[in-house]
Design a protein around this motif. Structure first.
Motif, PDB file in Angstrom:
ATOM      1  N   ASP A  94       0.829  -1.206   0.000  1.00 23.27           N
ATOM      2  CA  ASP A  94       0.000   0.000   0.000  1.00 23.27           C
ATOM      3  C   ASP A  94       0.866   1.260   0.000  1.00 23.27           C
ATOM      4  O   ASP A  94       0.562   2.238  -0.691  1.00 23.27           O
ATOM      5  CB  ASP A  94      -0.918   0.009   1.232  1.00 23.27           C
ATOM      6  CG  ASP A  94      -2.031  -1.026   1.134  1.00 23.27           C
ATOM      7  OD1 ASP A  94      -2.317  -1.479   0.010  1.00 23.27           O
ATOM      8  OD2 ASP A  94      -2.600  -1.388   2.184  1.00 23.27           O
ATOM      9  N   THR A  95       1.940   1.230   0.781  1.00 25.44           N
ATOM     10  CA  THR A  95       2.847   2.388   0.829  1.00 25.44           C
ATOM     11  C   THR A  95       3.483   2.624  -0.535  1.00 25.44           C
ATOM     12  O   THR A  95       3.603   3.780  -0.984  1.00 25.44           O
ATOM     13  CB  THR A  95       3.951   2.155   1.885  1.00 25.44           C
ATOM     14  OG1 THR A  95       3.340   1.928   3.152  1.00 25.44           O
ATOM     15  CG2 THR A  95       4.871   3.370   1.985  1.00 25.44           C
ATOM     16  N   MET A  96       3.900   1.558  -1.227  1.00 22.20           N
ATOM     17  CA  MET A  96       4.509   1.724  -2.551  1.00 22.20           C
ATOM     18  C   MET A  96       3.505   2.286  -3.546  1.00 22.20           C
ATOM     19  O   MET A  96       3.829   3.163  -4.349  1.00 22.20           O
ATOM     20  CB  MET A  96       5.075   0.397  -3.061  1.00 22.20           C
ATOM     21  CG  MET A  96       5.715   0.521  -4.437  1.00 22.20           C
ATOM     22  SD  MET A  96       6.887  -0.796  -4.876  1.00 22.20           S
ATOM     23  CE  MET A  96       5.783  -2.191  -4.997  1.00 22.20           C
ATOM     24  N   ASN A  97       2.259   1.801  -3.511  1.00 25.22           N
ATOM     25  CA  ASN A  97       1.232   2.353  -4.393  1.00 25.22           C
ATOM     26  C   ASN A  97       1.032   3.840  -4.149  1.00 25.22           C
ATOM     27  O   ASN A  97       0.911   4.631  -5.096  1.00 25.22           O
ATOM     28  CB  ASN A  97      -0.087   1.609  -4.181  1.00 25.22           C
ATOM     29  CG  ASN A  97      -0.100   0.224  -4.806  1.00 25.22           C
ATOM     30  OD1 ASN A  97       0.663  -0.057  -5.726  1.00 25.22           O
ATOM     31  ND2 ASN A  97      -0.946  -0.648  -4.301  1.00 25.22           N
ATOM     32  N   GLU A 126      -3.814 -11.946 -17.333  1.00 19.32           N
ATOM     33  CA  GLU A 126      -3.833 -13.061 -16.385  1.00 19.32           C
ATOM     34  C   GLU A 126      -4.234 -12.581 -14.992  1.00 19.32           C
ATOM     35  O   GLU A 126      -5.051 -13.210 -14.320  1.00 19.32           O
ATOM     36  CB  GLU A 126      -2.462 -13.733 -16.316  1.00 19.32           C
ATOM     37  CG  GLU A 126      -2.420 -14.911 -15.348  1.00 19.32           C
ATOM     38  CD  GLU A 126      -1.038 -15.520 -15.201  1.00 19.32           C
ATOM     39  OE1 GLU A 126      -0.894 -16.740 -15.414  1.00 19.32           O
ATOM     40  OE2 GLU A 126      -0.094 -14.771 -14.852  1.00 19.32           O
ATOM     41  N   ILE A 127      -3.683 -11.435 -14.573  1.00 20.07           N
ATOM     42  CA  ILE A 127      -4.003 -10.888 -13.251  1.00 20.07           C
ATOM     43  C   ILE A 127      -5.466 -10.481 -13.180  1.00 20.07           C
ATOM     44  O   ILE A 127      -6.163 -10.757 -12.198  1.00 20.07           O
ATOM     45  CB  ILE A 127      -3.088  -9.684 -12.934  1.00 20.07           C
ATOM     46  CG1 ILE A 127      -1.637 -10.157 -12.774  1.00 20.07           C
ATOM     47  CG2 ILE A 127      -3.550  -8.962 -11.664  1.00 20.07           C
ATOM     48  CD1 ILE A 127      -0.639  -9.023 -12.733  1.00 20.07           C
ATOM     49  N   TYR A 134      -0.272  -6.181  -7.872  1.00 24.24           N
ATOM     50  CA  TYR A 134      -0.845  -4.850  -7.653  1.00 24.24           C
ATOM     51  C   TYR A 134      -0.294  -3.823  -8.632  1.00 24.24           C
ATOM     52  O   TYR A 134      -1.038  -2.975  -9.145  1.00 24.24           O
ATOM     53  CB  TYR A 134      -0.582  -4.412  -6.211  1.00 24.24           C
ATOM     54  CG  TYR A 134      -1.505  -5.090  -5.217  1.00 24.24           C
ATOM     55  CD1 TYR A 134      -2.684  -4.476  -4.802  1.00 24.24           C
ATOM     56  CD2 TYR A 134      -1.221  -6.353  -4.728  1.00 24.24           C
ATOM     57  CE1 TYR A 134      -3.540  -5.103  -3.912  1.00 24.24           C
ATOM     58  CE2 TYR A 134      -2.068  -6.991  -3.834  1.00 24.24           C
ATOM     59  CZ  TYR A 134      -3.227  -6.366  -3.434  1.00 24.24           C
ATOM     60  OH  TYR A 134      -4.080  -6.989  -2.563  1.00 24.24           O
ATOM     61  N   LEU A 135       0.993  -3.863  -8.909  1.00 24.42           N
ATOM     62  CA  LEU A 135       1.600  -2.853  -9.781  1.00 24.42           C
ATOM     63  C   LEU A 135       1.091  -2.965 -11.213  1.00 24.42           C
ATOM     64  O   LEU A 135       0.721  -1.960 -11.832  1.00 24.42           O
ATOM     65  CB  LEU A 135       3.125  -2.987  -9.756  1.00 24.42           C
ATOM     66  CG  LEU A 135       3.816  -2.588  -8.449  1.00 24.42           C
ATOM     67  CD1 LEU A 135       5.307  -2.883  -8.523  1.00 24.42           C
ATOM     68  CD2 LEU A 135       3.582  -1.104  -8.135  1.00 24.42           C
ATOM     69  N   VAL A 136       1.092  -4.172 -11.772  1.00 25.27           N
ATOM     70  CA  VAL A 136       0.681  -4.352 -13.168  1.00 25.27           C
ATOM     71  C   VAL A 136      -0.806  -4.099 -13.325  1.00 25.27           C
ATOM     72  O   VAL A 136      -1.260  -3.633 -14.374  1.00 25.27           O
ATOM     73  CB  VAL A 136       1.072  -5.763 -13.661  1.00 25.27           C
ATOM     74  CG1 VAL A 136       0.539  -6.011 -15.066  1.00 25.27           C
ATOM     75  CG2 VAL A 136       2.585  -5.937 -13.635  1.00 25.27           C
ATOM     76  N   GLN A 167      -9.346  -4.703  -5.794  1.00 25.07           N
ATOM     77  CA  GLN A 167      -8.370  -5.346  -4.923  1.00 25.07           C
ATOM     78  C   GLN A 167      -9.009  -6.598  -4.343  1.00 25.07           C
ATOM     79  O   GLN A 167     -10.220  -6.766  -4.361  1.00 25.07           O
ATOM     80  CB  GLN A 167      -7.943  -4.411  -3.794  1.00 25.07           C
ATOM     81  CG  GLN A 167      -7.202  -3.181  -4.278  1.00 25.07           C
ATOM     82  CD  GLN A 167      -6.630  -2.403  -3.097  1.00 25.07           C
ATOM     83  OE1 GLN A 167      -6.698  -2.857  -1.973  1.00 25.07           O
ATOM     84  NE2 GLN A 167      -6.092  -1.248  -3.369  1.00 25.07           N
ATOM     85  N   PHE A 168      -8.166  -7.503  -3.887  1.00 26.95           N
ATOM     86  CA  PHE A 168      -8.699  -8.716  -3.282  1.00 26.95           C
ATOM     87  C   PHE A 168      -8.004  -8.927  -1.962  1.00 26.95           C
ATOM     88  O   PHE A 168      -7.009  -8.322  -1.650  1.00 26.95           O
ATOM     89  CB  PHE A 168      -8.502  -9.923  -4.204  1.00 26.95           C
ATOM     90  CG  PHE A 168      -7.078 -10.253  -4.493  1.00 26.95           C
ATOM     91  CD1 PHE A 168      -6.437 -11.282  -3.815  1.00 26.95           C
ATOM     92  CD2 PHE A 168      -6.359  -9.532  -5.439  1.00 26.95           C
ATOM     93  CE1 PHE A 168      -5.121 -11.602  -4.076  1.00 26.95           C
ATOM     94  CE2 PHE A 168      -5.037  -9.842  -5.697  1.00 26.95           C
ATOM     95  CZ  PHE A 168      -4.414 -10.880  -5.020  1.00 26.95           C
TER      96      PHE A 168
END
Length: 442
Positions: free
Chosen positions: A38-41, A250-251, A376-378, A428-429
């Motif tokens: 979450d911090t990186m996002n 795929e994600i 999360y990033l992709v 999000q999951f």
């Protein structure tokens, strides 16, 4: 540290540490990693916001991934939440960065320790700054005392960090390793077979120094390798937009089908992501070589070669991974070669985590950390290659670690979905995820 221990000492340390990386324990660590995600996002969102939501200027993703990896390793090792990009003056961050110093003096000391370990021990030469090691010694002992006081007062806080799991494993070292506590899947069981406690291992405890050493090792092994692998994954998919699109599809499909899934399920479900990570580690293994030393003379069958006791065997991982006898078109980034139906290489020609009982103990934790980040990033961003500053792998230290100087990419946020009544998707999951009606219109 367990990586420098040998024979019975190594076996004892490894058997105590192994239970901290079972499937059940990794699931308990997952929420700690997601907090860092979450911090990186948030950090990336702030970068994009400076460009009014448009394509960002080149961003050093090695720095961003490094901050994430630093936060994960501190959170998972010691149970302390930090923000590595913002809290640069935090004493934990400051001392952790000093631990990874690559000054000439540090490299000379490291080389001396590697080439003449007995002399180095006699002269008390360490590759680490003594002030830094003293800081982590005091810090770890304070945490241990806090947790002991919690037990004495009857109000212990149940934690899932490495330090606590290590303390727990010393008390429960004879536990069965099966079910949710398995170490690995059946396909890799032979290559990554694990040491377990035996009846003749009477001492199943760690001294304070041994406990501290393993925590510092966790910090050392878990930071640079994970930061480099994640940033190089992003570099590769940015250079290959078709791969990035397949990965995104795929994600997205996984999230649609598993809207309420445990995030840990991504560890096994995303086969193309596995292939992307595996191919990245083939081209850019964290260490360009590994070394082993036998504890007795060993004859290589059918060769007439005998490896003498204590002679060092140097295994050139980087060269093996790029040998055309092992991989077709070895210089080409081709994730498909690692899809289950396409794998043809000998498993021992692919060694990013080593093999045998002395394989990387934190392998599955590192994979989980990288996979969760990519999920999360992709799904949130598109990464674009830039030729403004070509990739520089930088200096390979005496320990053989690959360290790119920077990984400069441009980032844009994926177009938002508009609310409709046509379909149900989830952004999000995992814990706290909310189901909302969405469509792919933009």
């Amino acid at each position: 540290m367990v990586i420098s221990a040998r024979d019975s000492e190594w076996r004892r340390l490894r058997s105590i540490m192994s239970p901290t990386f079972t499937t059940g324990k990794l699931k308990r660590m997952t929420p700690l990693i997601l907090e860092c995600m979450d911090t990186m996002n948030d950090n990336i969102d702030k970068i994009i916001a400076k460009n009014n939501g448009q394509l960002s200027a080149p961003v050093d993703m090695k720095r961003i991934a490094g901050a994430y990896a630093m936060e994960v390793v501190i959170q998972v090792a010691f149970g302390r939440k930090v923000s590595a990009l913002i809290e640069s003056n935090n004493p934990i961050i400051e001392n952790a960065r000093k631990m990874f110093s690559t000054s000439l003096f540090t490299l000379v000391k490291l080389l001396f320790v590697m080439l003449a370990p007995n002399v180095a021990k006699m002269l008390k030469i360490s590759p680490f700054d003594r002030k830094v090691t003293q800081f982590f010694r005091d810090f770890t002992l304070t945490l241990i005392d806090d947790r002991k006081r919690g037990l004495e007062t009857g109000s212990p806080v149940k934690r899932a960090d490495f330090l606590q799991l290590l303390l727990d494993s010393m008390k429960n070292n004879n536990q069965a390793i099966d079910g949710s506590d398995e170490y690995t899947d059946s396909k890799s069981a032979e290559k990554y077979r694990e040491i377990q406690a035996t009846d003749d291992m009477t001492d199943k405890s760690l001294t304070n120094d041994e406990l501290i050493s393993q925590c510092v090792l966790f910090l050392l092994a878990g930071y640079e390798s994970s930061a480099t692998t994640l940033s190089m994954c992003l570099y590769n998919i940015a250079k290959h937009p078709d791969v990035q699109q397949i990965l995104y599809d795929e994600i997205t499909k996984f999230k649609e089908q598993k809207s309420s899934a445990d995030p840990y399920e991504a560890f096994f479900a995303l086969k193309y992501m596995d292939a992307v990570i595996d191919e990245t580690l083939r081209l850019f293994p964290a260490a360009i070589f590994i070394e082993r030393a036998p504890n007795e003379d060993y004859q290589l069958k059918g060769t007439g070669i005998t490896i003498k006791k204590d002679h060092v065997v140097h295994i050139p991982t980087y060269a093996i991974h790029r040998d055309p006898d092992n991989f077709v078109d070895p210089e080409v980034f081709r994730p498909e070669r690692f899809l289950p139906e396409n794998i043809t290489h000998n498993p021992y020609t692919y060694l990013p985590f080593g093999a045998g009982p002395r394989n990387c103990l934190g392998m599955r934790l590192a994979q989980l950390e990288i996979k969760l980040a990519l999920v999360y990033l992709v799904h949130r961003y598109v990464f674009h290659a830039t030729e403004v500053k070509p990739l520089e792998l930088g200096v390979v230290t005496a320990s053989g670690i690959i360290k790119p100087k920077s990984v400069d990419l441009r980032i844009s946020k994926r177009p938002p979905f508009y609310l409709t009544e046509t379909s149900t998707k989830v952004d999000q999951f995992g814990p706290g995820a909310k189901s909302i009606k969405l469509s792919t219109s933009t």
